[in-house]
Design a protein around this motif. Structure first.
Motif, PDB file in Angstrom:
ATOM      1  N   GLU A 190      58.863   6.640   8.969  1.00  0.00           N
ATOM      2  CA  GLU A 190      57.916   6.064   9.906  1.00  0.00           C
ATOM      3  C   GLU A 190      58.482   6.150  11.314  1.00  0.00           C
ATOM      4  OE1 GLU A 190      57.462   2.121   8.378  1.00  0.00           O
ATOM      5  OE2 GLU A 190      59.193   1.321   9.492  1.00  0.00           O
ATOM      6  N   LEU A 191      57.576   6.209  12.313  1.00  0.00           N
ATOM      7  CA  LEU A 191      57.978   6.382  13.708  1.00  0.00           C
ATOM      8  C   LEU A 191      57.542   5.187  14.533  1.00  0.00           C
ATOM      9  CD1 LEU A 191      59.057   8.178  16.062  1.00  0.00           C
ATOM     10  CD2 LEU A 191      56.708   9.035  16.298  1.00  0.00           C
ATOM     11  N   ASP A 192      58.472   4.671  15.349  1.00  0.00           N
ATOM     12  CA  ASP A 192      58.145   3.677  16.368  1.00  0.00           C
ATOM     13  C   ASP A 192      58.212   4.396  17.710  1.00  0.00           C
ATOM     14  OD1 ASP A 192      57.688   1.470  17.927  1.00  0.00           O
ATOM     15  OD2 ASP A 192      59.647   0.530  17.566  1.00  0.00           O
ATOM     16  N   LEU A 193      57.043   4.675  18.309  1.00  0.00           N
ATOM     17  CA  LEU A 193      56.971   5.353  19.606  1.00  0.00           C
ATOM     18  C   LEU A 193      56.968   4.289  20.697  1.00  0.00           C
ATOM     19  CD1 LEU A 193      56.665   8.109  21.017  1.00  0.00           C
ATOM     20  CD2 LEU A 193      54.178   7.788  20.880  1.00  0.00           C
ATOM     21  N   ILE A 194      58.016   4.253  21.493  1.00  0.00           N
ATOM     22  CA  ILE A 194      58.240   3.180  22.461  1.00  0.00           C
ATOM     23  C   ILE A 194      57.985   3.711  23.856  1.00  0.00           C
ATOM     24  CG2 ILE A 194      59.918   1.489  23.305  1.00  0.00           C
ATOM     25  CD1 ILE A 194      61.446   1.952  20.622  1.00  0.00           C
ATOM     26  N   GLU A 195      56.940   3.207  24.507  1.00  0.00           N
ATOM     27  CA  GLU A 195      56.572   3.700  25.833  1.00  0.00           C
ATOM     28  C   GLU A 195      56.100   2.556  26.717  1.00  0.00           C
ATOM     29  OE1 GLU A 195      54.762   8.077  25.547  1.00  0.00           O
ATOM     30  OE2 GLU A 195      53.679   6.675  24.253  1.00  0.00           O
ATOM     31  N   GLY A 196      56.528   2.580  27.982  1.00  0.00           N
ATOM     32  CA  GLY A 196      55.993   1.678  28.993  1.00  0.00           C
ATOM     33  C   GLY A 196      56.250   0.211  28.763  1.00  0.00           C
ATOM     34  N   VAL A 197      57.364  -0.133  28.127  1.00  0.00           N
ATOM     35  CA  VAL A 197      57.670  -1.546  27.887  1.00  0.00           C
ATOM     36  C   VAL A 197      58.971  -1.901  28.602  1.00  0.00           C
ATOM     37  CG1 VAL A 197      56.502  -1.521  25.663  1.00  0.00           C
ATOM     38  CG2 VAL A 197      58.956  -1.094  25.756  1.00  0.00           C
ATOM     39  N   GLY A 208      87.753  -5.586  40.841  1.00  0.00           N
ATOM     40  CA  GLY A 208      88.147  -6.204  42.102  1.00  0.00           C
ATOM     41  C   GLY A 208      87.522  -5.608  43.341  1.00  0.00           C
ATOM     42  N   VAL A 209      86.554  -4.687  43.168  1.00  0.00           N
ATOM     43  CA  VAL A 209      85.871  -4.076  44.302  1.00  0.00           C
ATOM     44  C   VAL A 209      84.636  -4.901  44.650  1.00  0.00           C
ATOM     45  CG1 VAL A 209      84.673  -2.003  45.122  1.00  0.00           C
ATOM     46  CG2 VAL A 209      86.688  -1.790  43.651  1.00  0.00           C
ATOM     47  N   GLU A 210      84.379  -5.086  45.927  1.00  0.00           N
ATOM     48  CA  GLU A 210      83.166  -5.779  46.367  1.00  0.00           C
ATOM     49  C   GLU A 210      82.012  -4.775  46.331  1.00  0.00           C
ATOM     50  OE1 GLU A 210      81.381  -7.843  50.406  1.00  0.00           O
ATOM     51  OE2 GLU A 210      83.542  -8.001  50.015  1.00  0.00           O
ATOM     52  N   SER A 211      81.216  -4.831  45.292  1.00  0.00           N
ATOM     53  CA  SER A 211      80.160  -3.842  45.077  1.00  0.00           C
ATOM     54  C   SER A 211      78.802  -4.528  44.992  1.00  0.00           C
ATOM     55  CB  SER A 211      80.418  -3.054  43.785  1.00  0.00           C
ATOM     56  OG  SER A 211      79.439  -2.051  43.598  1.00  0.00           O
ATOM     57  N   THR A 212      77.812  -3.963  45.695  1.00  0.00           N
ATOM     58  CA  THR A 212      76.460  -4.519  45.756  1.00  0.00           C
ATOM     59  C   THR A 212      75.456  -3.445  45.369  1.00  0.00           C
ATOM     60  OG1 THR A 212      77.099  -6.037  47.546  1.00  0.00           O
ATOM     61  CG2 THR A 212      74.738  -5.592  47.279  1.00  0.00           C
ATOM     62  N   LEU A 213      74.463  -3.830  44.587  1.00  0.00           N
ATOM     63  CA  LEU A 213      73.393  -2.915  44.178  1.00  0.00           C
ATOM     64  C   LEU A 213      72.101  -3.311  44.885  1.00  0.00           C
ATOM     65  CD1 LEU A 213      72.101  -0.714  42.375  1.00  0.00           C
ATOM     66  CD2 LEU A 213      71.815  -2.472  40.626  1.00  0.00           C
ATOM     67  N   LEU A 214      71.577  -2.408  45.710  1.00  0.00           N
ATOM     68  CA  LEU A 214      70.317  -2.617  46.421  1.00  0.00           C
ATOM     69  C   LEU A 214      69.288  -1.650  45.865  1.00  0.00           C
ATOM     70  CD1 LEU A 214      69.729  -3.005  50.225  1.00  0.00           C
ATOM     71  CD2 LEU A 214      68.534  -1.189  48.975  1.00  0.00           C
ATOM     72  N   VAL A 215      68.086  -2.155  45.577  1.00  0.00           N
ATOM     73  CA  VAL A 215      67.024  -1.296  45.050  1.00  0.00           C
ATOM     74  C   VAL A 215      65.773  -1.422  45.910  1.00  0.00           C
ATOM     75  CG1 VAL A 215      67.893  -1.462  42.693  1.00  0.00           C
ATOM     76  CG2 VAL A 215      66.126  -3.058  43.445  1.00  0.00           C
ATOM     77  N   PHE A 216      64.996  -0.337  45.942  1.00  0.00           N
ATOM     78  CA  PHE A 216      63.710  -0.372  46.631  1.00  0.00           C
ATOM     79  C   PHE A 216      62.736  -1.316  45.938  1.00  0.00           C
ATOM     80  CE2 PHE A 216      64.077   4.144  48.609  1.00  0.00           C
ATOM     81  CZ  PHE A 216      64.820   3.622  49.660  1.00  0.00           C
ATOM     82  N   ASN A 217      62.688  -1.225  44.622  1.00  0.00           N
ATOM     83  CA  ASN A 217      61.874  -2.117  43.802  1.00  0.00           C
ATOM     84  C   ASN A 217      62.365  -1.992  42.368  1.00  0.00           C
ATOM     85  OD1 ASN A 217      60.403   0.152  42.533  1.00  0.00           O
ATOM     86  ND2 ASN A 217      59.442   0.351  44.553  1.00  0.00           N
ATOM     87  N   GLU A 218      61.800  -2.776  41.494  1.00  0.00           N
ATOM     88  CA  GLU A 218      62.267  -2.767  40.106  1.00  0.00           C
ATOM     89  C   GLU A 218      61.174  -2.330  39.152  1.00  0.00           C
ATOM     90  OE1 GLU A 218      65.311  -5.519  37.470  1.00  0.00           O
ATOM     91  OE2 GLU A 218      63.621  -6.462  38.451  1.00  0.00           O
ATOM     92  N   ARG A 219      60.102  -1.779  39.671  1.00  0.00           N
ATOM     93  CA  ARG A 219      59.031  -1.316  38.813  1.00  0.00           C
ATOM     94  C   ARG A 219      59.321   0.109  38.356  1.00  0.00           C
ATOM     95  NH1 ARG A 219      56.635  -3.461  43.338  1.00  0.00           N
ATOM     96  NH2 ARG A 219      56.156  -1.380  44.061  1.00  0.00           N
ATOM     97  N   PRO A 220      58.867   0.522  37.156  1.00  0.00           N
ATOM     98  CA  PRO A 220      58.160  -0.294  36.161  1.00  0.00           C
ATOM     99  C   PRO A 220      59.090  -0.986  35.172  1.00  0.00           C
ATOM    100  CG  PRO A 220      58.167   1.972  35.457  1.00  0.00           C
ATOM    101  CD  PRO A 220      58.915   1.940  36.772  1.00  0.00           C
ATOM    102  N   PHE A 221      60.380  -0.649  35.231  1.00  0.00           N
ATOM    103  CA  PHE A 221      61.323  -1.206  34.255  1.00  0.00           C
ATOM    104  C   PHE A 221      62.222  -2.232  34.924  1.00  0.00           C
ATOM    105  CE2 PHE A 221      60.546   3.284  33.027  1.00  0.00           C
ATOM    106  CZ  PHE A 221      59.778   3.033  31.902  1.00  0.00           C
ATOM    107  N   ALA A 230      62.989   5.747  15.801  1.00  0.00           N
ATOM    108  CA  ALA A 230      62.490   5.325  17.106  1.00  0.00           C
ATOM    109  C   ALA A 230      62.592   6.481  18.095  1.00  0.00           C
ATOM    110  CB  ALA A 230      63.277   4.130  17.622  1.00  0.00           C
ATOM    111  N   HIS A 231      61.620   6.556  18.974  1.00  0.00           N
ATOM    112  CA  HIS A 231      61.607   7.581  20.030  1.00  0.00           C
ATOM    113  C   HIS A 231      60.983   6.934  21.260  1.00  0.00           C
ATOM    114  CE1 HIS A 231      61.383  11.423  22.030  1.00  0.00           C
ATOM    115  NE2 HIS A 231      60.051  11.450  22.017  1.00  0.00           N
ATOM    116  N   ALA A 232      61.670   7.041  22.424  1.00  0.00           N
ATOM    117  CA  ALA A 232      61.213   6.333  23.628  1.00  0.00           C
ATOM    118  C   ALA A 232      61.179   7.294  24.814  1.00  0.00           C
ATOM    119  CB  ALA A 232      62.129   5.148  23.916  1.00  0.00           C
ATOM    120  N   PRO A 233      60.149   8.112  24.911  1.00  0.00           N
ATOM    121  CA  PRO A 233      60.101   9.098  25.993  1.00  0.00           C
ATOM    122  C   PRO A 233      59.661   8.479  27.317  1.00  0.00           C
ATOM    123  CG  PRO A 233      58.123   9.266  24.651  1.00  0.00           C
ATOM    124  CD  PRO A 233      58.999   8.225  24.005  1.00  0.00           C
ATOM    125  N   SER A 234      60.387   8.786  28.387  1.00  0.00           N
ATOM    126  CA  SER A 234      59.913   8.422  29.718  1.00  0.00           C
ATOM    127  C   SER A 234      58.843   9.415  30.166  1.00  0.00           C
ATOM    128  CB  SER A 234      61.079   8.389  30.709  1.00  0.00           C
ATOM    129  OG  SER A 234      61.824   9.598  30.640  1.00  0.00           O
TER     130      SER A 234
END
Length: 328
Positions: free
Chosen positions: A203-210, A25-38, A174-178
């Motif tokens: 086996e390894l799925d390396l997840i990056e930049g997606v 019930g709170v009036e909450s707004t999310l403002l962002v500078f940009n949405e890159r890269p994710f 799976a491994h997803a390093p920033s």
């Protein structure tokens, strides 16, 4: 009460809190500078150029000033994330304080953990400072600002339905390093290579930049997810993976783990490893892979209890009430 979250939606955490507040019930707004890269979502996107470059200031500053002047009369609480505010050098803080607005800073780890107090003097303007773990609370500097409130990161569980996998002959990891160096990725790669050279079915799925929408599909296909092996606490990758009912391998600080288990009355359903032990841990999981679905189920239950966005939002709302004793 009207709340503005800004200016980043790091790992989707601020957005999850904001959504949880709206459901309360709170009036909450999310403002962002940009949405890159994710792509993590927003209510207002200023679409700024790279804020780390001084050359972007002439283009960005007018947009930031307009956003600040728009926000100042509209919101009662300004909830800033990752050590950032709406204006460069946090020039907006004196005006926000002068108008008796609530100010909350929320750390997402590296913006606070291990830094000298001189780097975070801006916290003196805050009515509350939130950290996401007992480890960060212990490693954060002390100063003339409020004591740290430990509030776990939030996740919107409706967006992360369990996706358990039936164990097969080959263990899918799976491994997803920033940031590879921070997450201990070299040790993960070396461990997988060593195990495969010994004929271990892994086996390894390396997840990056997606984009996140692609990454979550790849998390869902894994039997096990490796978070980080160096920092000492689990992050949003682990939370999202546990929400998918995936067992997670991660390095945990013993003291922070004990404090967390005491605070929430639950055993952490995480498999502990370091850069030195990860190969042995993975080899052991191959041998007991039939038990992994049960560990995944416990992982989902843990996230439901600790990280559900409405539960986290209630904790944050209590902090707002403390910062702003009389709600608008």
């Amino acid at each position: 009460m009207r709340v503005l979250h800004s200016p980043v939606n790091i790992a989707g955490g601020p957005g999850a809190i904001s959504q949880g507040l709206r459901e309360l019930g709170v009036e909450s707004t999310l403002l962002v500078f940009n949405e890159r890269p994710f792509e993590r979502g927003f209510d207002v996107n200023l679409q700024l150029r790279d804020t780390s470059r001084k050359s972007s200031i002439p283009s960005n500053l007018p947009k930031q000033l307009r956003a600040f002047l728009w926000a100042l009369p509209r919101f009662d609480v300004f909830h800033f994330h990752a050590g950032l505010t709406l204006l460069p050098r946090k020039l907006n803080l004196p005006a926000v304080r002068a108008l008796r607005k609530g100010i909350v800073f929320q750390s997402w780890g590296s913006d606070l953990r291990g830094r000298p107090a001189s780097d975070v003097r801006y916290l003196r303007a805050a009515g509350a400072v939130i950290v996401g773990s007992y480890l960060t609370r212990r490693l954060a500097p002390s100063g003339r600002w409020p004591e740290y409130d430990v509030v776990p990161p939030a996740i919107v569980l409706q967006d992360w339905q369990p996706a358990p996998t039936e164990p097969s002959e080959t263990l899918r990891v799976a491994h997803a390093p920033s940031k590879r160096a921070v997450k201990g990725t070299d040790a993960v790669l070396a461990a997988i290579e060593s195990l495969r050279s010994r004929g271990v079915p892994i086996e390894l799925d390396l997840i990056e930049g997606v984009p996140n929408r692609e990454a979550r599909l790849r998390y869902a296909a894994a039997d096990v997810v490796i978070d980080q092996l160096r920092i000492g606490w689990y992050g949003m990758l682990a939370i999202e993976s546990m929400a998918l009912a995936k067992p997670v391998v991660v390095h945990l600080d013993d003291q922070a783990a004990a404090e967390t288990e005491e605070a929430f009355g639950l055993e952490l359903p995480l498999m502990r490893a370091t850069e030195q032990t990860v190969e042995d841990v993975l080899a052991g999981l191959v041998e007991v892979r039939e038990s992994l679905p049960e560990l995944g189920r416990r992982s989902r239950e843990y996230v439901e209890h600790v990280h559900a966005h409405t539960k986290v939002a209630r904790q944050v709302l209590d902090i707002y009430e403390r910062v702003m004793p009389i709600s608008s």
